[in-house]
Design a protein around this motif. Structure first.
Motif, short mmCIF file in Angstrom:
data_model
loop_
_atom_site.label_atom_id
_atom_site.label_comp_id
_atom_site.label_asym_id
_atom_site.label_seq_id
_atom_site.Cartn_x
_atom_site.Cartn_y
_atom_site.Cartn_z
N HIS A 30 0.84 -1.20 0.00
CA HIS A 30 0.00 0.00 0.00
C HIS A 30 0.88 1.25 0.00
O HIS A 30 0.55 2.26 -0.65
N ARG A 31 1.96 1.21 0.71
CA ARG A 31 2.92 2.32 0.75
C ARG A 31 3.37 2.72 -0.66
O ARG A 31 3.39 3.91 -1.01
N THR A 83 10.16 3.23 -3.45
CA THR A 83 9.55 4.54 -3.23
C THR A 83 10.54 5.67 -3.50
O THR A 83 10.17 6.71 -4.05
N THR A 110 10.96 6.72 8.28
CA THR A 110 10.45 5.65 7.43
C THR A 110 11.06 4.31 7.82
O THR A 110 10.37 3.28 7.85
N GLU A 114 9.12 0.97 9.23
CA GLU A 114 9.32 -0.32 8.58
C GLU A 114 9.79 -1.39 9.56
O GLU A 114 9.34 -2.55 9.49
N CYS A 166 3.62 8.18 3.51
CA CYS A 166 3.21 7.06 2.66
C CYS A 166 3.42 5.72 3.37
O CYS A 166 2.75 4.74 3.06
N ALA A 167 4.36 5.69 4.32
CA ALA A 167 4.57 4.49 5.13
C ALA A 167 3.62 4.44 6.32
O ALA A 167 3.15 3.36 6.71
#
Length: 218
Positions: A30-31, A83, A110, A114, A166-167
């Motif tokens: 999705h990220r 990304t 990020t 993760e 986005c993450a």
């Protein structure tokens, strides 16, 4: 833009443009889809069951992992690599700050998402009851500890949306489905999520499976 026709067909790698091999309900995939949607980049989506990867993916990626991005002869995997490539390949709108210190902060944030947040989501979704309960407890702790960061700026560590958002946003989107209530004083998290979820790009990033996880705010 997602080519929905691919959802019902056998995976075929596009010879022009971008092809994304992606699971249909996965925070890491999705990220990448959120980055593509934020930039308005068209691509072909090849849905992947991570437990039974298609032959194309086995040939392309030695780890057989998703997300995997293909652009002609270029094959990239690992969300961090994919990304950052997309942000450089399609520079508008930029999802990394201009100055090196801010860029380093976004990269660290990020990386922490993760390494610390994503495993808890995966434990809840795929683990046994003990693992899922531990994941919920730890994810709640992480959310509580991060409240000052959600309060500090409009987006995560930045006044503009970045790769860190986005993450983070795919995780916030899934909280209800993961049975994670917002912590006390968690309105800043709710407000943060709604700012991103109201953006038309976020809706474009969702697969049909992800749309069913909660209702988009009006």
């Amino acid at each position: 833009m997602i080519d929905k026709g691919l959802l019902a067909s056998s995976p075929v790698r596009a010879r022009n443009g971008l092809t994304l091999y992606s699971a249909l309900d996965d925070v890491v995939c999705h990220r990448v889809r959120l980055v593509l949607a934020a930039k308005g980049v068209p691509y072909d989506l090849v849905p992947v069951d991570p437990q039974a990867p298609p032959e194309d993916l086995i040939d392309l990626n030695p780890y057989q992992s998703v997300p995997t991005l293909v652009e002609r002869d270029l094959v990239l995997y690992a969300a961090l690599v994919v990304t950052e490539f997309l942000d450089e390949r399609y520079p508008h709108p930029a999802l990394m700050p201009m100055d090196p210190i801010s860029r380093a902060r976004v990269r660290l944030a990020t990386l922490r998402i993760e390494h610390e947040w994503v495993p808890q989501v995966q434990a809840i979704q795929m683990g046994n009851k003990t693992q899922a309960d531990a994941g919920r407890k730890r994810l709640t702790e992480l959310l509580t500890a991060a409240i000052p960061l959600f309060k500090a700026s409009k987006f995560f560590l930045n006044s503009e949306m970045s790769l860190a958002d986005c993450a983070m946003a795919p995780i916030i989107w899934r909280l209800e489905a993961l049975n994670i209530p917002l912590p006390k004083d968690g309105k800043a998290i709710e407000d943060y999520g709604n700012r991103i979820f109201r953006n038309p790009g976020f809706a474009r990033s969702l697969t049909e499976a992800e749309r069913k996880l909660r209702v988009l705010p009006e």
